[in-house]
Design an enzyme around this catalytic site. Structure first.
Site, PDB file in Angstrom:
ATOM      1  N   LEU A 130       0.878  -1.187   0.000  1.00 36.66           N
ATOM      2  CA  LEU A 130       0.000   0.000   0.000  1.00 36.66           C
ATOM      3  C   LEU A 130       0.908   1.227   0.000  1.00 36.66           C
ATOM      4  O   LEU A 130       1.832   1.315   0.814  1.00 36.66           O
ATOM      5  CB  LEU A 130      -0.882   0.023   1.250  1.00 36.66           C
ATOM      6  CG  LEU A 130      -1.647   1.329   1.511  1.00 36.66           C
ATOM      7  CD1 LEU A 130      -2.684   1.583   0.419  1.00 36.66           C
ATOM      8  CD2 LEU A 130      -2.324   1.283   2.885  1.00 36.66           C
ATOM      9  N   GLU A 131       0.627   2.153  -0.932  1.00 34.20           N
ATOM     10  CA  GLU A 131       1.347   3.431  -0.947  1.00 34.20           C
ATOM     11  C   GLU A 131       0.462   4.475  -0.268  1.00 34.20           C
ATOM     12  O   GLU A 131      -0.701   4.635  -0.651  1.00 34.20           O
ATOM     13  CB  GLU A 131       1.618   3.879  -2.393  1.00 34.20           C
ATOM     14  CG  GLU A 131       2.645   3.039  -3.129  1.00 34.20           C
ATOM     15  CD  GLU A 131       2.834   3.491  -4.585  1.00 34.20           C
ATOM     16  OE1 GLU A 131       1.833   3.852  -5.225  1.00 34.20           O
ATOM     17  OE2 GLU A 131       3.975   3.488  -5.070  1.00 34.20           O
ATOM     18  N   VAL A 132       0.987   5.145   0.754  1.00 38.73           N
ATOM     19  CA  VAL A 132       0.258   6.252   1.391  1.00 38.73           C
ATOM     20  C   VAL A 132       0.908   7.537   0.897  1.00 38.73           C
ATOM     21  O   VAL A 132       2.128   7.700   0.996  1.00 38.73           O
ATOM     22  CB  VAL A 132       0.334   6.151   2.933  1.00 38.73           C
ATOM     23  CG1 VAL A 132      -0.126   7.454   3.592  1.00 38.73           C
ATOM     24  CG2 VAL A 132      -0.538   4.989   3.421  1.00 38.73           C
TER      25      VAL A 132
END
Ligand code: T1G
Length: 708
Positions: free
Chosen positions: A460-462
Site C-alpha cells: 500500500l502506498e500512502v
C-alpha cells in the site's frame, strides 16, 4: 534476569521461557546454554517427574532462532556448528526419560516448533495469535534444528513438504488437524491441560500416534520408498517451476527431508546442518533476511509524520467496483472493522457487497475462518446509495472512476456526508494535491494507493499532499497495516513510486514489441530474471486501457523520456483491452491465458524478427527501471532506499533474492550501471540518459543501500 524460571508442583515442573527485555522469545547461544542448564537440573531433580515447556510472553511461544545472530556468523563452519548445537539441545529433550509437554500459545515458529516437535506431547491454544510453522525457506535457509527430519515422520511426507518448502505457518486448528499438535484448547486451560497430559504420560507412557498418509494413495506415497520417490521428484519439479532455480533453500530442505526418511534421522540431521552452513552464508539468505528486518521495521515506521494514529472504528468505501469491493472485503477480513459501502446506484452497491462477501466466503472455504467468524464479519458490512452511516466513519476511501472532476465531486459530498472522516483517494495517477484543491478540510485528504487484486497484493502506498495533517498520515499507515499491508509513504509525484518505476520498464517492452521482438521472448527473459510475470503479460493483466492512461499521465509529466511506444494505442484501436475483455497480447480461452496471439504482429504492423538475446532484453528493461528508481530517489519520491526496494518487491514482485532495484544498482556498482546506460543512450536516445542522482552516486563510487 534469567530467561527460564521453574515452578514445581506435585512433581510436575513448569519451565517458563520469558526472554528479558525482548518482545518475543528467540533462541540465541545464551538462551541455549541457559536452557540446557535448567533442563539438566530438572532431569537430575528426583522430585521432578515431568516437565512442561511454556512461554511467559503474551503472544509468542518461541519465534525461532535469533535471526540477527546467524547473520553475524562469518563462516559456513560457524553456521554448521550453530545448527548442530541446536539439534543436540533438542535431541536431549526428545531423549529425556521424563515426559516433556509443550504448552503452546502464540507464535511457535522455526526453531521454536522444532523444539516443540521433540517434546512428547504438544498442546496449542485455539487463538488467532497461535501460529505454527517452519518459515526458514523464506529467510533463504532450511529448518536445521531437526524439523526437516521430525515433521515428515510426525505428519507424513506430503503434508510436511507442503509446510517446509513454502515456509508456511498454520493456524492452531489446522496444525491440530495435521497432527502437529495433539490437543487444541482455550488459553485459559492451557496449563491445566498440560498438567493432565503430563500425568497421563507418566501413567501410560509415551503415546503411539496413528501413522499419517491414510488411504491407499496416502499409504503408497507417504509410507513406501517407491511412493516417496515420486513425491520427491514432483516436489523438486514444483520448486524449480516456482523459483526458477533462484532460491536454493527449498531444494536443500527437500534433500534433508529425503535423507532423514530414506537413510535415517542421523543422515537427516547431518544434511540439515551441512546445508544450513552453506545457505546461512549465502547471498540469497542475506537479501531475504534484509527483507524480513525491513518489513519488520516498516511495521513501526510513522512515515515521518511524528504523529499518533487516530482510531478507525468505521470505514466508508465509496465506489463499489472491483477495487472498492476489494478494499472493503480485505478491510473486513483483515481488520474486522465495520464497513459502509456506497455507490450512486443500489444495484452497484449490491454487487459490491456481493464481491466483498466473496472474499470472506473464500476464507471460510479454505477454513481460514470459522462459520461463526464468517457470520460476524459479513454482518460488519452494509451499503447505501446515500450517505447513511457515513457520519460515523473515521476513514473514507474512494475508488471511483479515475477522473479528477469525479473524484473532487465525491470528496465534496464525502466532506458533507462523513464530517469526521479522513478522506483517502485510491487514485493511481492523479496528483493528490489536485484532488484536494477546493476541499473544505484539505488536511484530512491523502492518497491510499492499493494494488489489484487488493486481497492478494501486499503493498500500500500512502501519499500525503503538501497540506495533509500528520495524524492523517499516521492513521492511514496504521489502518493499512491492520489490513495486512506493507505500507510505504510516497511523495505526491506523478505515478508515486511503483507506477513511476514501472512506466519506463513497460515502455521499453513496448519499444521491443514495436521492433518485432516476439512476445514470448520478452516475457521469458524477465521471468528468467526473476519477475513473477513478464511485462507483456502484466500489461494484459493490468488492462491495456489502464496502461495507456497511466502512460499518458507519465508522458505528460516527464516529457519525451517517457513517451509511450505506439503499441498500446494500436491494440486499443483493435478493441483489445487485455484479460478483461479476453483479447490482448495473449489469447484467452475459458478465462485462462492461452499463449501469445499471432494476430498481434498484424495489429502492430511489425514483422516478427529473430528474438534478440534474453540478456539484451533484460538489460534494456532492467536498466530503464533502475535508472528511473535512482531518478525518483533523487527527487525524494520515497524516504529511503529501503522503502523503494520494499515498494518494488511487494508492489511489482521485483525478485526478492535481488533485494530491490536500489540494491541491484549497488550489487552491479553505480559506475557500471552508468556505463551501460550511456551505451543504451547512444543507441536509443534520451530515454536512457542517466539520472542525476545515479551520476552523483557513481562519481563518488557510492551506494544507495548500506553494505552487507
Ligand atoms: N529473530 C530475531 N528477531 C526477531 C525474531 C527472530 N526469530 N522474530 C521476531 N523478532 C523481532 C523483530 O525483528 C522485532 O524486532 C520484534 O521481534 C517484534 O517482531 C534453527 C535457524 C514472531 C510472528 O522466521 O514472524 O529458527 O523491530 O514486529 O508482528 O531452523 O516477528 O521490535 O526490534 O514482527 O508480533 C525462524 C520471524 C527463524 C519468525 C511476531 N523464525 N518472526 O510478529 O512482531 S530461523 C521466523 C516473525 C530458525 C531454525 C532456524 C514475527 C512474529 P524490533 P514483530 P509481530
Amino acid at each position: 534476569m534469567p530467561a527460564f524460571t521453574t515452578d514445581v508442583r506435585d512433581g510436575i515442573a513448569v519451565l517458563t521461557f520469558d526472554l528479558p527485555g525482548e518482545p518475543v522469545n528467540k533462541l540465541t547461544a545464551g538462551v541455549k546454554a541457559e536452557f540446557e542448564q535448567a533442563f539438566s537440573a530438572l532431569l537430575a531433580d528426583p522430585s521432578v517427574r515431568a516437565v512442561i515447556l511454556a512461554s511467559g510472553k503474551p503472544d509468542t511461544f518461541i519465534a525461532g532462532a535469533d535471526i540477527e545472530e546467524f547473520t553475524r556468523l562469518e563462516t559456513p563452519a560457524q553456521a554448521e556448528a550453530l545448527s548442530r548445537g541446536g539439534q543436540e539441545m533438542i535431541a536431549r529433550v526428545e531423549a529425556s526419560p521424563k515426559p516433556v509437554v509443550a504448552a503452546i500459545h502464540g507464535a511457535c515458529l522455526g526453531g521454536g516448533l522444532e523444539l516443540a516437535l521433540a517434546c512428547h506431547w504438544r498442546i496449542a491454544t485455539d487463538h488467532p495469535k497461535t501460529q505454527l510453522g517452519l518459515p526458514e525457506v523464506q529467510l533463504g535457509i532450511l529448518p536445521a534444528a531437526g524439523g526437516s527430519v521430525r515433521l515428515p515422520r510426525l505428519i507424513g511426507l506430503r503434508a510436511a513438504l507442503d509446510i517446509i518448502l513454502a515456509g508456511k505457518t498454520e493456524r492452531a486448528a489446522k496444525a491440530f488437524r495435521l497432527g502437529i499438535v495433539d490437543e487444541l484448547v482455550h488459553p485459559a486451560i492451557l496449563l491445566d491441560t498440560a498438567r493432565r497430559a503430563a500425568g497421563r504420560l507418566l501413567r501410560d507412557g509415551r503415546p503411539s500416534r496413528p501413522p499419517r498418509g491414510t488411504g491407499p494413495a496416502g499409504w503408497f506415497l507417504d509410507r513406501t520408498p517407491p511412493g516417496r520417490r515420486i513425491v520427491y521428484a514432483q516436489a523438486r519439479k514444483g520448486v524449480l517451476a516456482r523459483t526458477g532455480g533462484h532460491y536454493p533453500a527449498p531444494l536443500a530442505a527437500l534433500e534433508a527431508v529425503e535423507a532423514g526418511l530414506e537413510q535415517g534421522p542421523r543422515r537427516g540431521f547431518e544434511t540439515e546442518h551441512r546445508r544450513f552452513g552453506e545457505l546461512a552464508m549465502g547471498a540469497v539468505s542475506r537479501e531475504l533476511v534484509r527483507i524480513f528486518f525491513a518489513t519488520t521495521a516498516l511495521k513501526k515506521d510513522d512515515g515521518g509524520s511524528g504523529a499518533r494514529p487516530l482510531p478507525v472504528g468505521v470505514l466508508g468505501v465509496v465506489g463499489t467496483g472491483f477495487m472498492g469491493a476489494g478494499i472493503a472485503g480485505t478491510a473486513v477480513a483483515q481488520a474486522a472493522v465495520e464497513v459502509r459501502l456506497r455507490d450512486a446506484a443500489l444495484d452497484r452497491v449490491a454487487s459490491g457487497l456481493k464481491a466483498a462477501r466473496k472474499l470472506l466466503d473464500g476464507r471460510l472455504e479454505r477454513r481460514r475462518i470459522t462459520r461463526q467468524e464468517h457470520q460476524r464479519l459479513v454482518a460488519l458490512m452494509g451499503g447505501t446509495a446515500g450517505w447513511e452511516g457515513f457520519r460515523r466513519a473515521d476513514l473514507v476511501i474512494e475508488a471511483v472512476f479515475e477522473d479528477l472532476d469525479v473524484k473532487r465531486k465525491v470528496l465534496a459530498e464525502a466532506e458533507a456526508g462523513a464530517p469526521h472522516a479522513i478522506f483517502a483517494t485510491n487514485t493511481s495517477t492523479i496528483p493528490i494535491g489536485r484532488i484536494a484543491e477546493g476541499a473544505g478540510r484539505p488536511g484530512r485528504v491523502l492518497g491510499m494507493h492499493f494494488f489489484s487484486p487488493v486481497d492478494r497484493m501486499p503493498l500500500l502506498e500512502v501519499i500525503p499532499h503538501a497540506g495533509t495533517d500528520p495524524d492523517a498520515v499516521a492513521t492511514a499507515l496504521a489502518f493499512g497495516r491492520r489490513m495486512g499491508k506493507t505500507v510505504i509513504v510516497v511523495a505526491d509525484r506523478p505515478g508515486f513510486w511503483v507506477n513511476r518505476i514501472l512506466s519506463p520498464y513497460l515502455n521499453e517492452a513496448g519499444h521491443l514489441l514495436a521492433e518485432g521482438t516476439p512476445i514470448e521472448a520478452i516475457d521469458a527473459a524477465m521471468t528468467r530474471f526473476g519477475f513473477p510475470v513478464g511485462p507483456v503479460a502484466l500489461l494484459d493483466e493490468v488492462g491495456l486501457d489502464v496502461g495507456a492512461k497511466a502512460g499518458g499521465v507519465m508522458h505528460a509529466a516527464f516529457g519525451d523520456r517517457l513517451r509511450p511506444a505506439p503499441v498500446l494505442a494500436r491494440m486499443l484501436e483493435a478493441g483489445r483491452q487485455g484479460r478483461k475483455n479476453g483479447k490482448g497480447f495473449y489469447r484467452y480461452e475459458g478465462g485462462k491465458k492461452a499463449g501469445p496471439d499471432p494476430a498481434v504482429a498484424g495489429i502492430l504492423g511489425v514483422q516478427p524478427r529473430a528474438a534478440i538475446s534474453a540478456e539484451t532484453i533484460q538489460q534494456r528493461l532492467l536498466y530503464a527501471m533502475l535508472n528511473e528508481a535512482a531518478m525518483a530517489m533523487g527527487e525524494g519520491v520515497v524516504r529511503s532506499a529501503r522503502d523503494g526496494d520494499m515498494g518494488a518487491i511487494f508492489g511489482i514482485g521485483y525478485p526478492p533474492f535481488r533485494g530491490g532495484p536500489l540494491r541491484t544498482i549497488d550489487h552491479l556498482g553505480a559506475t557500471r550501471v552508468l556505463d551501460v546506460l550511456r551505451g543504451l543512450e547512444n543507441v536509443y536516445g534520451a530515454r536512457f540518459t542517466p539520472a542525476p542522482a545515479l551520476v552523483e552516486v557513481g562519481m563518488r563510487n557510492g551506494r544507495f543501500t548500506d553494505e552487507g
